[in-house]
Every structure is written in structure tokens, then in C-alpha cells.
Design a protein around this motif. Structure first.
Motif, short mmCIF file in Angstrom:
data_model
loop_
_atom_site.label_atom_id
_atom_site.label_comp_id
_atom_site.label_asym_id
_atom_site.label_seq_id
_atom_site.Cartn_x
_atom_site.Cartn_y
_atom_site.Cartn_z
N UNK A 1 1.50 -21.09 -41.66
CA UNK A 1 2.59 -20.34 -41.03
C UNK A 1 2.56 -18.87 -41.41
N UNK A 2 2.30 -18.62 -42.69
CA UNK A 2 2.23 -17.23 -43.16
C UNK A 2 1.07 -16.49 -42.50
N UNK A 3 -0.04 -17.21 -42.27
CA UNK A 3 -1.18 -16.59 -41.60
C UNK A 3 -0.80 -16.14 -40.18
N UNK A 4 -0.12 -17.03 -39.43
CA UNK A 4 0.27 -16.68 -38.06
C UNK A 4 1.31 -15.56 -38.05
N UNK A 5 2.21 -15.57 -39.02
CA UNK A 5 3.19 -14.49 -39.10
C UNK A 5 2.52 -13.15 -39.35
N UNK B 1 3.04 -13.45 -35.01
CA UNK B 1 3.74 -14.57 -34.36
C UNK B 1 5.04 -14.88 -35.12
N UNK B 2 6.12 -15.11 -34.38
CA UNK B 2 7.40 -15.45 -34.97
C UNK B 2 7.47 -16.97 -35.16
N UNK B 3 7.43 -17.42 -36.41
CA UNK B 3 7.43 -18.84 -36.72
C UNK B 3 8.83 -19.40 -36.99
N UNK B 4 9.86 -18.59 -36.74
CA UNK B 4 11.22 -18.93 -37.13
C UNK B 4 11.69 -20.28 -36.60
N UNK B 5 11.38 -20.59 -35.34
CA UNK B 5 11.89 -21.81 -34.73
C UNK B 5 10.81 -22.86 -34.51
N UNK B 6 9.73 -22.77 -35.29
CA UNK B 6 8.70 -23.80 -35.21
C UNK B 6 8.89 -24.79 -36.36
N UNK C 1 1.96 -31.39 -39.52
CA UNK C 1 0.58 -31.81 -39.77
C UNK C 1 -0.39 -30.81 -39.17
N UNK C 2 -1.68 -31.10 -39.33
CA UNK C 2 -2.70 -30.21 -38.81
C UNK C 2 -3.23 -30.60 -37.45
N UNK C 3 -2.79 -31.76 -36.96
CA UNK C 3 -3.38 -32.31 -35.73
C UNK C 3 -2.43 -32.33 -34.54
N UNK C 4 -1.13 -32.37 -34.80
CA UNK C 4 -0.18 -32.50 -33.70
C UNK C 4 0.24 -33.93 -33.43
N UNK C 5 -0.24 -34.88 -34.23
CA UNK C 5 0.09 -36.29 -34.01
C UNK C 5 1.52 -36.62 -34.44
N UNK C 6 2.07 -35.86 -35.37
CA UNK C 6 3.44 -36.11 -35.83
C UNK C 6 4.43 -35.86 -34.70
N UNK C 7 5.29 -36.85 -34.45
CA UNK C 7 6.27 -36.73 -33.36
C UNK C 7 7.33 -35.67 -33.64
N UNK C 8 7.46 -35.27 -34.91
CA UNK C 8 8.48 -34.29 -35.26
C UNK C 8 8.04 -32.84 -35.11
N UNK C 9 6.80 -32.61 -34.68
CA UNK C 9 6.35 -31.23 -34.47
C UNK C 9 7.18 -30.58 -33.37
N UNK C 10 7.59 -29.34 -33.58
CA UNK C 10 8.37 -28.62 -32.59
C UNK C 10 7.94 -27.15 -32.54
N UNK C 11 7.75 -26.64 -31.31
CA UNK C 11 7.57 -25.20 -31.10
C UNK C 11 8.44 -24.81 -29.91
N UNK C 12 8.89 -23.57 -29.91
CA UNK C 12 9.73 -23.08 -28.81
C UNK C 12 8.87 -22.68 -27.62
N UNK C 13 9.44 -22.65 -26.40
CA UNK C 13 8.68 -22.16 -25.25
C UNK C 13 8.19 -20.73 -25.46
N UNK C 14 9.01 -19.89 -26.13
CA UNK C 14 8.59 -18.51 -26.38
C UNK C 14 7.37 -18.45 -27.27
N UNK C 15 7.34 -19.32 -28.28
CA UNK C 15 6.18 -19.34 -29.18
C UNK C 15 4.92 -19.75 -28.42
#
Length: 236
Positions: free
Chosen positions: A205-209, A213-218, A222-236
């Protein structure tokens, strides 16, 4: 399996020990996984996912893509998994593999389980132990015995063999085309060695910031995206 041009690791080790004339290993075969903590199936993944091959977890040492095959007719496995417990249950439904998080207990059920030569691919929980068992068997087959005696730790280590992977760009290309979750987890963790999973995610996250990139609402688990709890905003 996805890099057939890469030498087989066990074959490399056996050939090297033969080349230098080793006849006996007095101690144990030890796999050092200390570079990574907090490994195995991600707690954000679902039980339904970890039973299938695409749900293989990342460990400090990974072997055979951290997957194995169960032959439902005779309960044999490929590679051989001496420490697993398998239950095969016929049901009038599609094939289902039930495998608890980081468990050695497997249930395979469905309408096809009684068919000849039917098999399923699932995830392994202790790849380093499978590797040691396979390597010990391979060494024994050519007359090199592993005695398993206790040997006091020593700071003097002489490398005998270095196994070279395919180039990183080829690994990333392969995992992206096949959506390989284990390799994606490994890519995240290998970029931040000696860190826990959460530390690696924070560093990511710090790397993308730092790149604007604004990571505030992400919310990344995990590293793969398999976790159902992953969330990113449409803006991100």
C-alpha cells in the motif's frame, strides 16, 4: 508443472549428491522456511476455495505447485501424501472437495467418485514435508540412505547446488495468463521478505501511495484477489 523447461529440483539434488560421491546422510533433510512467517491458506479465503487447486496457499517452501491428485477408487495420491486422511463419499451431485483451512483431512464427494480412473486435484498443507519424503525416497532408490540422527547446528555451511528459477517476468506472465493465486501470493511475499503477510500488504500500500495512488478506501487482504473481503473504490 508450468515451466517444463526448468530442471526437476529433486533430480538435480540426487544427481549432485551422486556426482560428489555422497553415500549416506547422517542427519536429517531440513527445509529452512524461516524467511517467511504467517503462511498457508489465507484466513480471508473460503473453505470452498481452499479445497480446489486454485486455492493453494503460499508457504516458506513450495513444492509441486502445492497441489496433489487424489485417485478416488483406491485412495492413492500423486505425489504420495503419507500423512493425509481421505474420505470418499458418493452423492448425486457435482464433485465437491472439502478441505479445512490448513488441514490434512479431505472429503471428496459427488456422482463420479466411483468411476474408474477418476481423480481430483486439491491443495497440500505441508509441501516441505512432501518434498522431504519424495527426496528421501529418491535418494534411497539409488542407495543413499538418510539416517535421521541429531546433528548439532553449525555456522559452517557449504552450498552444494543452486537451483535457478525461470526469470521473474516469465513467472509473472504465466501466473497472469492462468490466474495462479499461489504464485500471486508468492510474488507479493517475495517482494517483502522477512515480513508477515500483513506487513507485506502494508508495504504494498505504501508503495502505491508513493506512486500517487490514494489507498484510503481500499481494503486488501491478500496478494491474489481470492479473498472475498478485498475492496477497492470505483475511483481507485
Amino acid at each position: 508443472a508450468h515451466f517444463p523447461e526448468s530442471p526437476n529440483f529433486i533430480d538435480e539434488i540426487v544427481a549432485k549428491l551422486q556426482e560428489i560421491g555422497i553415500k549416506q546422510i547422517t542427519g536429517d533433510i531440513i527445509v529452512d522456511e524461516s524467511e517467511f512467517s504467517d503462511t498457508g491458506a489465507n484466513s480471508g479465503w473460503t473453505v470452498n476455495d481452499v479445497g480446489h487447486s486454485y486455492g493453494a496457499g503460499f508457504f516458506g517452501f513450495n513444492y509441486s505447485d502445492n497441489t496433489f491428485k487424489i485417485n478416488t477408487n483406491d485412495y492413492t495420491t500423486v505425489p504420495d501424501m503419507p500423512f493425509v486422511e481421505i474420505v470418499v463419499d458418493y452423492s448425486n451431485s457435482d464433485t465437491e472437495i472439502i478441505h479445512g483451512m490448513n488441514s490434512d483431512y479431505y472429503v471428496v464427494r459427488g456422482r463420479n467418485v466411483e468411476k474408474p480412473n477418476f481423480s481430483v486435484e486439491t491443495t497440500m498443507n505441508r509441501p516441505s514435508e512432501v518434498f522431504v519424503d519424495q527426496l528421501t525416497t529418491a535418494l534411497d532408490s539409488i542407495g543413499i540412505t538418510v539416517e535421521g540422527n541429531f546433528i548439532a547446528p553449525s555456522n559452517s555451511i557449504t552450498p552444494l547446488l543452486t537451483h535457478v528459477s525461470p526469470p521473474n517476468i516469465e513467472i509473472v506472465k504465466s501466473l497472469m495468463f492462468r490466474s495462479d493465486n499461489m504464485m500471486a501470493e508468492a510474488t507479493l511475499r517475495s517482494n517483502f521478505p522477512h515480513k508477515s503477510r500483513q506487513d507485506a500488504l502494508t508495504a504494498q500500500g505504501e508503495l502505491w501511495e508513493s506512486r500517487g495512488f490514494d489507498m484510503k478506501y481500499t481494503h486488501i487482504l491478500d496478494g491474489s484477489g481470492l479473498a472475498r473481503g478485498n475492496r477497492v473504490t470505483p475511483a481507485f
